[in-house]
Scaffold this motif. Structure first.
Motif, mmCIF file in Angstrom:
data_model
loop_
_atom_site.group_PDB
_atom_site.id
_atom_site.type_symbol
_atom_site.label_atom_id
_atom_site.label_comp_id
_atom_site.label_asym_id
_atom_site.label_seq_id
_atom_site.Cartn_x
_atom_site.Cartn_y
_atom_site.Cartn_z
ATOM 1 N N GLY A 171 0.717 0.821 2.170
ATOM 2 C CA GLY A 171 0.508 2.266 2.121
ATOM 3 C C GLY A 171 1.806 3.012 1.911
ATOM 4 N N LEU A 172 2.850 2.566 2.625
ATOM 5 C CA LEU A 172 4.171 3.179 2.494
ATOM 6 C C LEU A 172 4.716 3.017 1.077
ATOM 7 C CD1 LEU A 172 6.538 4.304 4.522
ATOM 8 C CD2 LEU A 172 7.527 2.061 4.065
ATOM 9 N N PHE B 265 3.209 2.662 -1.887
ATOM 10 C CA PHE B 265 2.616 3.512 -2.922
ATOM 11 C C PHE B 265 2.813 5.002 -2.636
ATOM 12 C CE2 PHE B 265 0.473 -0.483 -3.845
ATOM 13 C CZ PHE B 265 0.561 -0.497 -5.231
ATOM 14 N N PHE B 266 2.932 5.365 -1.340
ATOM 15 C CA PHE B 266 3.260 6.761 -1.057
ATOM 16 C C PHE B 266 4.610 7.124 -1.644
ATOM 17 C CE2 PHE B 266 5.913 9.559 1.503
ATOM 18 C CZ PHE B 266 5.251 10.766 1.278
ATOM 19 N N PHE B 267 5.618 6.287 -1.398
ATOM 20 C CA PHE B 267 6.962 6.626 -1.856
ATOM 21 C C PHE B 267 7.130 6.457 -3.366
ATOM 22 C CE2 PHE B 267 8.247 6.701 2.592
ATOM 23 C CZ PHE B 267 9.107 7.792 2.578
ATOM 24 N N VAL B 268 6.319 5.626 -4.013
ATOM 25 C CA VAL B 268 6.328 5.602 -5.478
ATOM 26 C C VAL B 268 5.926 6.982 -5.999
ATOM 27 C CG1 VAL B 268 5.152 4.712 -7.527
ATOM 28 C CG2 VAL B 268 5.941 3.126 -5.773
ATOM 29 N N GLY B 269 4.864 7.537 -5.432
ATOM 30 C CA GLY B 269 4.415 8.868 -5.854
ATOM 31 C C GLY B 269 5.377 9.963 -5.472
ATOM 32 N N ALA C 53 -0.195 11.100 -8.627
ATOM 33 C CA ALA C 53 -1.520 11.239 -8.018
ATOM 34 C C ALA C 53 -2.194 9.878 -7.836
ATOM 35 C CB ALA C 53 -2.396 12.156 -8.867
ATOM 36 N N VAL C 54 -2.085 9.020 -8.840
ATOM 37 C CA VAL C 54 -2.659 7.672 -8.737
ATOM 38 C C VAL C 54 -1.993 6.884 -7.611
ATOM 39 C CG1 VAL C 54 -2.934 5.460 -9.923
ATOM 40 C CG2 VAL C 54 -3.381 7.593 -11.155
ATOM 41 N N SER C 55 -0.679 6.995 -7.503
ATOM 42 C CA SER C 55 0.058 6.295 -6.442
ATOM 43 C C SER C 55 -0.372 6.772 -5.056
ATOM 44 C CB SER C 55 1.568 6.507 -6.616
ATOM 45 O OG SER C 55 2.022 5.974 -7.834
ATOM 46 N N PHE C 56 -0.534 8.085 -4.896
ATOM 47 C CA PHE C 56 -0.996 8.625 -3.610
ATOM 48 C C PHE C 56 -2.406 8.134 -3.290
ATOM 49 C CE2 PHE C 56 1.978 12.374 -4.536
ATOM 50 C CZ PHE C 56 2.983 11.858 -3.737
ATOM 51 N N ILE D 117 -3.797 5.228 -4.177
ATOM 52 C CA ILE D 117 -3.722 3.831 -3.726
ATOM 53 C C ILE D 117 -3.190 3.768 -2.295
ATOM 54 C CG2 ILE D 117 -2.660 1.582 -4.164
ATOM 55 C CD1 ILE D 117 -2.539 2.362 -7.137
ATOM 56 N N SER D 118 -2.195 4.596 -1.993
ATOM 57 C CA SER D 118 -1.659 4.659 -0.639
ATOM 58 C C SER D 118 -2.746 5.048 0.354
ATOM 59 C CB SER D 118 -0.504 5.663 -0.578
ATOM 60 O OG SER D 118 -0.028 5.818 0.744
#
Length: 451
Positions: free
Chosen positions: A243-244, A246-250, A426-429, A431-432
Motif C-alpha cells: 500500500g505504501l 503505490f501511494f508514494f508512486v502516485g 490516480a491509478v497508483s492511488f 492500487i494502494s
C-alpha cells in the motif's frame, strides 16, 4: 523493566531532527526540473530523458541494497550514545553536500554528465538511508506505548511538514533574490542555503535526545537472513508495504509535476509556485491535529482509505484543469490535495510501521524495528524509482512518439504529458487503496495487546 512516560521535550527534540526532509524535497522538486526544465524556465535541457531516468534508476538500485543493511546494522550496534543517533550524526553532513553536488554537473559530454548524475545520486541516496532509516526506527525505540509512538510520529510529521513547506515556499523567493535574473545562479544558491540549513536542526536531535537512557530495546542477536524471514512472515507488514509503495508512486508523481502545472497549465510565474505550495501545506497543517485525534479513536486504516479516495478524485480533477475545470480553481485543488496528505504522507506511515515493528519484536523476541524501517526504505526508494523513471518520459512524450521522447534531447515539456501524469497518479492511488483495504488492522491491535 520500569517504563517512564516520554516527556514532551524529548518528543519535540525528536521531531525537530527530521530536517533531512528539506533535501528530500529539493531532490523531488528541483533535480528533474534542473536537468529537464520547462520551456520558459530560463534553463536549458541538459541531456536526453532516457539518460536521466537510467542514471537515477541505477543510483536508486545501489541505494535500495543499502536500506535493509543499514536497518539491520542499527539493530545490531550498541554504543554509549544509543543505536540510531550515531548513524544520524555520521550521515547528515555528507547528505547535505551531495544534495548541492546535483546542481554542479559535468557538462560538455552527455555521457560524462550521465556518469556524474549516476554517481552523485548513489552517494545522495545512501546517505539519505544512513540518516533516515535509523531516525524513523527511534519511534519504537523510545516510545513505550501506542499513544507515545503516535505522538512521536505526529511531531515528526509536524516538523516534516514545516521543513517540506519551507523547501517548497522559499525556493521561488531565494531564486529571485540570489539569482537576480540568472535562473541557474538562483537555483544553485537556493539549494546551497537550504541544504546547509538542513544540518542545524538535526544537531538538536543528536545532542538533545538521550537515546541510550530512553531506549527500552535490546541489541539484535539474529542473522540478517533470519531477521528478514521473521519480518516477511507477517501478513500485515506485506500489505502495509505494498500500500505504501503505490501511494508514494502516485504522490511523488504529483509532487514532481507541481511546478509544471503552475507554469505551463496555469500560465503563472515562479512566485505562484510559492503560493501553491503554501496553500497545499497550509491545509495539511490545519488537519494534523484532527488526524492525530481521529487515529486515537478509530485507528489508521479507515482514515488512510478516506485519504486515498480524496487523492484519486483530486488527481482526476487535475487532469481537467484548464480544459473543463477553469485554471482559477488550480489553487483550490492544491488545497484539497493537502488535506489527505497530512495523514497519508506524514502521520500514518511511521506510526503504522512502529506498531507493526513493535509487535513483531515482542512476538519474535528479537529486535527488528530498524530492519522494518530499512525494508520500508527499500520500498520507498522503489516508489521513487518508478516515478522518476516514468515521469521524464511522460512529460515529454505528449501525443508524439514515445521512443523519440525517450532517446532524443527534448525541446521542452509537452502539456499533454503533464496531464498524463495525473492519470498515472490516480491509478497508483487506486492500487494502494486495495492493499490498505486488505491490511488486517484488528489483528495487529489484538496481537499487540496479547504480546
Amino acid at each position: 523493566m520500569e517504563q517512564t512516560k516520554l516527556s514532551l521535550k524529548y518528543q519535540i527534540f525528536y521531531g525537530v531532527g527530521v530536517s533531512y526532509a528539506i533535501v528530500d524535497q529539493i531532490f523531488a522538486q528541483w533535480v528533474l526540473y534542473y536537468y529537464l526544465p520547462p520551456e520558459n524556465s530560463g534553463l536549458t535541457p541538459i541531456m536526453a530523458p532516457i539518460l536521466i531516468s537510467l542514471a537515477l534508476i541505477i543510483s536508486r538500485s545501489v541505494d535500495m541494497i543499502s536500506d535493509p543493511l543499514v536497518g539491520y546494522w542499527s539493530d545490531k550496534v550498541d554504543t554509549r550514545w544509543g543505536r540510531r543517533i550515531p548513524f544520524i550524526a555520521a550521515g547528515i553532513v555528507p547528505l547535505a553536500l551531495s544534495t548541492i553536488a546535483f546542481f554542479y554537473p559535468v557538462l560538455g559530454n552527455e555521457w560524462m554528465t550521465f556518469i556524474y548524475l549516476m554517481c552523485t545520486g548513489s552517494i545522495f541516496f545512501v546517505f539519505y538511508t544512513i540518516v533516515g532509516a535509523p531516525y524513523n526506527a527511534m519511534i519504537p525505540e523510545i516510545g513505550n506505548t501506542k499513544e507515545e509512538r503516535l505522538n512521536l510520529s505526529t511531531w515528526q510529521s509536524v516538523f516534516r511538514l514545516l521543513y517540506t513547506a519551507l523547501a517548497m515556499i522559499l525556493p521561488g523567493i531565494l531564486i529571485k533574490v540570489i539569482g537576480g535574473g540568472n535562473t541557474q545562479k538562483g537555483v544553485r544558491g537556493m539549494v546551497i542555503v537550504l541544504a546547509l540549513f538542513s544540518i542545524l536542526p538535526a544537531l538538536i536531535t543528536i545532542f538533545g535526545v538521550p537515546e541510550k537512557k530512553l531506549s527500552h530495546g535490546r541489541k539484535s542477536t539474529e542473522s540478517l537472513k533470519n531477521s528478514i524471514k521473521i519480518i516477511f512472515e507477517d501478513r500485515s507488514f506485506i500489505y502495509y508495504l505494498l500500500g505504501l509503495l503505490f501511494f508514494f508512486v502516485g504522490f511523488n508523481t504529483l509532487r514532481g509535476t507541481m511546478n509544471y502545472f503552475v507554469e505551463d497549465v496555469m500560465g503563472l510565474g515562479k512566485e505562484a509556485i510559492t503560493l501553491a505550495s503554501a496553500i497545499l501545506f497550509g491545509m495539511s497543517a490545519l488537519f494534523f491535529y484532527p488526524t492525530n485525534r481521529l487515529c486515537k479513536k478509530i485507528g489508521y486504516k479507515k482514515p488512510m482509505l478516506i485519504s486515498l479516495g480524496i487523492l484519486i478524485i483530486t488527481s482526476l480533477l487535475m487532469n481537467y484543469l484548464g480544459r473543463g475545470v477553469p485554471v482559477k480553481y488550480g489553487f483550490a485543488l492544491f488545497g484539497l490535495i493537502g488535506i489527505p496528505v497530512a495523514g497519508a504522507a506524514f502521520i500514518y506511515p511511521p506510526a503504522m510501521l512502529s506498531e507493526i515493528g513493535t509487535r513483531i519484536t515482542k512476538d519474535s523476541g528479537t529486535q527488528v524495528e530498524g530492519m522494518c524501517f530499512g525494508i520500508q526504505g527499500f520500498f520507498l526508494k522503489m516508489a521513487f524509482l518508478v516515478s522518476i523513471a516514468t515521469l521524464p518520459i511522460l512529460l515529454v512524450a505528449g501525443s508524439g512518439s514515445l521512443m523519440e521522447a525517450m532517446t532524443s534531447k527534448p525541446q521542452g515539456v509537452e502539456r499533454s504529458g503533464v496531464y498524463a501524469t495525473t492519470i498515472f497518479s490516480a491509478v497508483s492511488f487506486g492500487i494502494s487503496f486495495v492493499f490498505y483495504y486488505l491490511y488486517p488492522e484488528k489483528q495487529v491491535e489484538e496481537d499487540g495487546k496479547n504480546s
